[in-house]
Design a protein around this motif. Structure first.
Motif, PDB file in Angstrom:
ATOM      1  N   THR A 109       0.846  -1.190   0.000  1.00 45.09           N
ATOM      2  CA  THR A 109       0.000   0.000   0.000  1.00 45.09           C
ATOM      3  C   THR A 109       0.884   1.242   0.000  1.00 45.09           C
ATOM      4  OG1 THR A 109      -0.145   0.025   2.417  1.00 45.09           O
ATOM      5  CG2 THR A 109      -1.853  -1.180   1.223  1.00 45.09           C
ATOM      6  N   LEU A 110       0.454   2.281  -0.670  1.00 49.54           N
ATOM      7  CA  LEU A 110       1.193   3.533  -0.765  1.00 49.54           C
ATOM      8  C   LEU A 110       0.225   4.668  -0.475  1.00 49.54           C
ATOM      9  CD1 LEU A 110       3.849   5.002  -1.512  1.00 49.54           C
ATOM     10  CD2 LEU A 110       3.011   5.074  -3.881  1.00 49.54           C
ATOM     11  N   ASN A 111       0.575   5.499   0.521  1.00 42.27           N
ATOM     12  CA  ASN A 111      -0.268   6.620   0.918  1.00 42.27           C
ATOM     13  C   ASN A 111       0.517   7.916   0.817  1.00 42.27           C
ATOM     14  OD1 ASN A 111      -2.503   4.944   1.744  1.00 42.27           O
ATOM     15  ND2 ASN A 111      -1.302   4.404   3.552  1.00 42.27           N
ATOM     16  N   ALA A 112      -0.130   8.949   0.377  1.00 43.28           N
ATOM     17  CA  ALA A 112       0.479  10.277   0.288  1.00 43.28           C
ATOM     18  C   ALA A 112      -0.263  11.212   1.230  1.00 43.28           C
ATOM     19  CB  ALA A 112       0.410  10.801  -1.143  1.00 43.28           C
ATOM     20  N   TRP A 150       3.974  -3.032   3.485  1.00 42.07           N
ATOM     21  CA  TRP A 150       3.680  -4.332   2.888  1.00 42.07           C
ATOM     22  C   TRP A 150       3.810  -5.400   3.946  1.00 42.07           C
ATOM     23  CZ3 TRP A 150       7.436  -8.242   0.849  1.00 42.07           C
ATOM     24  CH2 TRP A 150       6.778  -9.320   0.233  1.00 42.07           C
ATOM     25  N   GLU A 151       2.836  -6.293   3.963  1.00 41.41           N
ATOM     26  CA  GLU A 151       2.863  -7.406   4.913  1.00 41.41           C
ATOM     27  C   GLU A 151       3.163  -8.689   4.148  1.00 41.41           C
ATOM     28  OE1 GLU A 151      -0.097 -10.039   7.792  1.00 41.41           O
ATOM     29  OE2 GLU A 151      -0.737  -8.050   7.136  1.00 41.41           O
ATOM     30  N   PRO A 152       4.373  -9.233   4.267  1.00 42.12           N
ATOM     31  CA  PRO A 152       4.650 -10.535   3.647  1.00 42.12           C
ATOM     32  C   PRO A 152       3.729 -11.597   4.246  1.00 42.12           C
ATOM     33  CG  PRO A 152       6.687  -9.458   4.340  1.00 42.12           C
ATOM     34  CD  PRO A 152       5.562  -8.685   4.957  1.00 42.12           C
ATOM     35  N   ASP A 153       3.165 -12.410   3.401  1.00 42.97           N
ATOM     36  CA  ASP A 153       2.205 -13.424   3.859  1.00 42.97           C
ATOM     37  C   ASP A 153       2.967 -14.642   4.371  1.00 42.97           C
ATOM     38  OD1 ASP A 153      -0.242 -14.500   4.395  1.00 42.97           O
ATOM     39  OD2 ASP A 153      -0.663 -15.110   2.337  1.00 42.97           O
ATOM     40  N   LEU A 154       3.571 -14.497   5.562  1.00 44.99           N
ATOM     41  CA  LEU A 154       4.449 -15.540   6.085  1.00 44.99           C
ATOM     42  C   LEU A 154       3.712 -16.844   6.346  1.00 44.99           C
ATOM     43  CD1 LEU A 154       6.571 -13.467   8.620  1.00 44.99           C
ATOM     44  CD2 LEU A 154       7.068 -13.997   6.236  1.00 44.99           C
ATOM     45  N   TRP A 155       2.501 -16.746   6.869  1.00 43.10           N
ATOM     46  CA  TRP A 155       1.783 -17.946   7.295  1.00 43.10           C
ATOM     47  C   TRP A 155       0.554 -18.233   6.432  1.00 43.10           C
ATOM     48  CZ3 TRP A 155       5.595 -19.255  10.108  1.00 43.10           C
ATOM     49  CH2 TRP A 155       6.273 -18.304  10.889  1.00 43.10           C
ATOM     50  N   GLY A 156       0.408 -17.499   5.364  1.00 49.91           N
ATOM     51  CA  GLY A 156      -0.693 -17.764   4.443  1.00 49.91           C
ATOM     52  C   GLY A 156      -2.028 -17.199   4.868  1.00 49.91           C
ATOM     53  N   ARG A 157      -2.038 -16.257   5.806  1.00 46.59           N
ATOM     54  CA  ARG A 157      -3.314 -15.683   6.229  1.00 46.59           C
ATOM     55  C   ARG A 157      -4.008 -14.975   5.061  1.00 46.59           C
ATOM     56  NH1 ARG A 157      -5.193 -10.809   7.446  1.00 46.59           N
ATOM     57  NH2 ARG A 157      -3.147  -9.864   7.115  1.00 46.59           N
ATOM     58  N   ILE A 158      -3.235 -14.186   4.322  1.00 44.04           N
ATOM     59  CA  ILE A 158      -3.829 -13.458   3.196  1.00 44.04           C
ATOM     60  C   ILE A 158      -4.221 -14.430   2.086  1.00 44.04           C
ATOM     61  CG2 ILE A 158      -3.375 -11.720   1.436  1.00 44.04           C
ATOM     62  CD1 ILE A 158      -1.508 -10.346   3.422  1.00 44.04           C
ATOM     63  N   ALA A 159      -3.365 -15.437   1.840  1.00 48.14           N
ATOM     64  CA  ALA A 159      -3.678 -16.413   0.798  1.00 48.14           C
ATOM     65  C   ALA A 159      -4.943 -17.190   1.145  1.00 48.14           C
ATOM     66  CB  ALA A 159      -2.508 -17.366   0.599  1.00 48.14           C
ATOM     67  N   ARG A 160      -5.066 -17.584   2.428  1.00 48.99           N
ATOM     68  CA  ARG A 160      -6.269 -18.304   2.835  1.00 48.99           C
ATOM     69  C   ARG A 160      -7.505 -17.399   2.749  1.00 48.99           C
ATOM     70  NH1 ARG A 160      -5.232 -23.561   2.193  1.00 48.99           N
ATOM     71  NH2 ARG A 160      -3.735 -24.413   3.696  1.00 48.99           N
ATOM     72  N   THR A 326       5.422  -6.569   9.128  1.00 49.57           N
ATOM     73  CA  THR A 326       5.062  -5.474   8.239  1.00 49.57           C
ATOM     74  C   THR A 326       6.326  -4.699   7.890  1.00 49.57           C
ATOM     75  OG1 THR A 326       2.891  -5.277   9.263  1.00 49.57           O
ATOM     76  CG2 THR A 326       3.622  -3.442   7.916  1.00 49.57           C
ATOM     77  N   LEU A 327       6.563  -4.515   6.614  1.00 52.19           N
ATOM     78  CA  LEU A 327       7.678  -3.707   6.141  1.00 52.19           C
ATOM     79  C   LEU A 327       7.140  -2.333   5.787  1.00 52.19           C
ATOM     80  CD1 LEU A 327       9.424  -6.310   3.812  1.00 52.19           C
ATOM     81  CD2 LEU A 327       9.815  -5.900   6.259  1.00 52.19           C
TER      82      LEU A 327
END
Length: 476
Positions: A109-112, A150-160, A326-327
């Motif tokens: 996500t990018l916010n200004a 950006w949140e890397p989907d480490l555990w597949g929460r977003i994928a699920r 979260t990066l």
């Protein structure tokens, strides 16, 4: 730029790289379609074509098997204007929007932001050992910034979550197909009933004409002194009864027209169908293997996709037990003078990861997982029940059509016998060998036999529609 932050950031890079390698490792059970009882063949399939998988798609739209152009036009209007279908379409658009939102979570996500503030603080001065607070100068601050995360989907929460949303969208798409099938079947059954109503109306018109002639003959015979007064009253009573039955048919016809109007998206007053003297053809419903029924029925498909969605939600609930990474990065400029806000010396930036883990939540996560598992159990039971109901509906309609076919043959023989009996009794009455009571009884038997034949016809026609619906219509 803060150069002292570079060594620390360099040390974090291997850790971040290792964390990113874990992305896509989804927790939770992988989906497998639940087993369901599938018979080898339908019990009532005797004499019914058993199709192979290649025969599953029907060659043409199922309602066209009745070979009635008026019915074809009504079904087209249903597809365009039926409000139940519009509701299902709107729900499908909602489901696809939810799927897009779920998939968007995997992207950065990018916010200004831009802002101007005017503020004043407090400063202190010391004079002769005395400290006093005075107002600081008023300052204007202009700020421009960009923030990325950006949140890397480490555990597949977003994928699920995306998996659950996709399965839900597929289920709603199946609901839309089911709504179309249901609306098409409803308008077809109402139209076929209306056409049989027209046939019954024509039958009663012929009957009233015949009874009128019989009443006139009886009146003439009474005037000639060869018939009793009771014969005249019996003839009149039978004639009026038939006329009342003819009038009563108008109620059902109006109600069927109103139902068809609503199904085609019209007000009841806007639709009027002219009577027809011909009945639609009785179609030959194509068969299929029981195993293909699970692929054709939209309600079975919807129930199965909801099982998949519930299965994915277990993974979402289970991923909540693991930390989230979260990066984030922020950069921009800030200055007390608007003219210098874009100058390089006034720039700022920050960059770094954020790792968060709930240490204690009073069992809330465990409760949510238990809820997800229970919802999955419910969806599995619902899927199996939907499968059983699908097989029941096919068996019911197959059995009904087979029995009605035998009943129609028997009723045709009964009608032929009643017609012959009426002709014989009429001749006997004219010869003066029987009373008019015998004539009225024979006429009543013949009329009831003909109406019973039409009743069986409408049950066969509407039963064919019900069977087309039960096997999934024309959906492959």
């Amino acid at each position: 730029m803060n150069r002292t932050a570079l060594p620390a950031m360099t040390l974090r890079l291997p850790l971040l790289a290792a964390a990113l390698l874990l992305a896509g490792c989804a927790v939770g059970p992988d989906y497998r379609r639940p087993d369901a009882p599938v018979p080898a063949q339908f019990r009532a399939a005797d004499g019914w074509k058993l199709a192979g998988p290649a025969d599953a798609p029907i060659a043409k739209a199922w309602w066209k098997h009745f070979n009635d152009p008026q019915l074809d036009q009504l079904v087209e209007q249903v597809d365009l204007s039926n409000q139940s279908i519009r509701i299902a379409e709107a729900r499908y658009r909602q489901a696809t929007a939810l799927l897009d939102a779920a998939q968007a979570q995997a992207l950065p996500t990018l916010n200004a932001a831009a802002g101007v503030t005017r503020s004043q603080g407090v400063s202190t001065t010391t004079t002769g050992g005395t400290t006093a607070a005075v107002g600081a100068p008023i300052r204007n601050t202009s700020r421009l910034s960009l923030t990325a995360s950006w949140e890397p989907d480490l555990w597949g929460r977003i994928a699920r979550g995306s998996e659950a949303a996709g399965a839900s969208a597929a289920a709603v798409a199946a609901d839309l197909r089911a709504a179309r099938l249901s609306a098409r079947a409803a308008v077809s059954q109402a139209y076929l009933q209306l056409r049989v109503n027209d046939a019954q109306h024509a039958l009663l018109e012929r009957t009233v004409a015949a009874y009128t002639r019989s009443a006139e003959i009886t009146r003439h015979r009474f005037d000639a002194g060869v018939a009793a007064r009771a014969d005249v009253t019996q003839a009149q009573a039978q004639l009026k009864t038939a006329q009342a039955q003819l009038i009563d048919l108008g109620i059902q016809r109006r109600q069927l027209e109103h139902a068809i109007a609503v199904l085609t998206g019209k007000a009841p007053a806007e639709l009027s169908l002219a009577p027809s003297s011909s009945l639609p053809e009785l179609p030959r419903v194509p068969g299929l293997l029981p195993s293909t029924l699970l692929e054709r029925r939209p309600d079975v498909g919807a129930a199965e996709r909801r099982v998949a969605a519930a299965n994915a939600q277990i993974g979402v609930a289970q991923a909540a037990f693991f930390p989230t990474l979260t990066l984030g990065a922020t950069g921009g400029t800030q200055s007390s003078a608007l003219a210098r806000v874009l100058s390089l010396p006034n720039s700022f930036w920050s960059l770094g990861p954020n790792l968060a883990l709930a240490l204690f939540d009073g069992g809330a996560r465990s409760a949510r997982k238990d809820q997800a598992v229970a919802a999955w159990d419910e969806s599995v039971a619902s899927y199996r029940q939907t499968v059983l109901t699908a097989f029941q509906e096919v068996e019911d309609n197959l059995a009904a059509l087979q029995i009605l076919d035998a009943e129609a043959r028997a009723q045709a023989e009964a009608l032929a016998a009643a017609t012959e009996s009426l002709e014989l009794v009429n001749n006997q009455y004219l010869a003066g060998t029987v009373s008019y009571l015998n004539v009225t009884n024979a006429q009543t038997v013949a009329l009831n036999a003909e109406r019973a034949r039409l009743d069986i016809m409408v049950r066969r026609l509407t039963g064919s529609v019900a069977l087309f619906k039960a096997i999934g219509g024309d959906q492959p």
